[in-house]
Design a protein around this motif. Sequence first.
Motif: not given
Length: 429
Positions: A321-322, A325-326, A328-330, A332-333
């Motif tokens: 996931t990280t 993504a980019s 806050h998703t990246a 917090w992942s």
Amino acid sequence: MQRSNYRSALVVVTTIFFMWGFITCLNDILIPHLKAVFSLNYTQTMLIQFTFFGAYFIMSLPMGKVLARIGYKNAISLGLLIAAVGAVMFYPAARAPSYPLFLTALFVLASGVTMLQVAANPYVSLLGPEGSASSRLNLAQAFNSLGTTLAPYFGGMLILGAAVLGASELAEMSSADRMAYKFQQAQSVQLPYLLLAAVLAILAVVIYLWKLPNFKDQARDDSPTEKVTAAQALRHPHVLFGVIGIFAYVGAEVSIGSFLINYISLPDIGNMSESDAASYVAYYWGGAMIGRFIGSALMQKIRPSLLLGLFAIVAALLTVTTMLASGHTAMWSIVAIGLFNSIMFPTIFTLGIAKLGPLTSKASSLLIMAIVGGAILPVAQGAIADTVGIHHAFVLPLICYLFIAFYGFRGSRVIDPHPSVRDAHAASS
């Protein structure tokens, strides 16, 4: 009476788990700090972890021999004393200031922590029934995670508190001003490590004087019938795969922790200062602490190997996931991986030394040697980050988590030992 003595020993030894967690996590603060002070690239900076965790590989077997001579309790006291000497060595390293001297101090400090690892992990497994060893070690490791949770706040405030100048700003300064700036920045590590040395020295004396079980007979690396060897231990698939599992786990955990501050501070991830990003390192390690308390309870109901496999699969999914993504998703992942890292080390360790009898001490040293993954994989990830960027360099931890899932689901099964080893086990019981 013995059970009460074991309880007090477990309480005391959890303090040691806290201290080496605190020490290890301070490296995550040192990395961005020394990177800026000495103008290092990622590969050069990862020499911090290479030196620290390389000490595990070099010193594990010698420390195992010392343990066999002096017993578990005395080995823990000696490990604390060696670590205190290493912490004191940060003072002259900062006065120089010299990156090689910093690395030397780290090696001595890590040698003391190696002794603590070699002694304290099996010591906890001896403080009660074998069937509850994984649960007990997860509980003790939760206090290790408490240390890693508090260290980023402590280090971020005292070491990363001052604003760090960028490369362009340093280029505009005169040579004398640049040297004065580096000297001032390097000095910020002196007070934290002197305080650390004082605490370690006090603990060493307290442990030495406290009446705790020493288990000197169990620490011996020989059996009544024969001298045991590392090769004998590695004949057991659950030991061999456990060694690889510890290598992979520590490599993945340290690689992620080492890059967190630089990764989270990127404009397209967290877009914040390195000092602010340090608090997210605390969330990463805090997740591991919470996960170990939860894991210790879950293992009363769920088979440890199954729980290990499930946690590794979730960690792998978060890593994917990280990478994809980019923002806050990246961010917090990658931070959430800490929660699922939680049970991995103590569970792999106890599965790796299960049902070994007189081979336990040798297998324990081999598993501690495998912590060298924390030396090798961060450097490898640093080289990948220098080439393709931090974002895609997390493919390395991903591979590690997939192997750990295999170990949990299949590789940790105990297969009937070779007859000679089985006989040695019978002779010792």
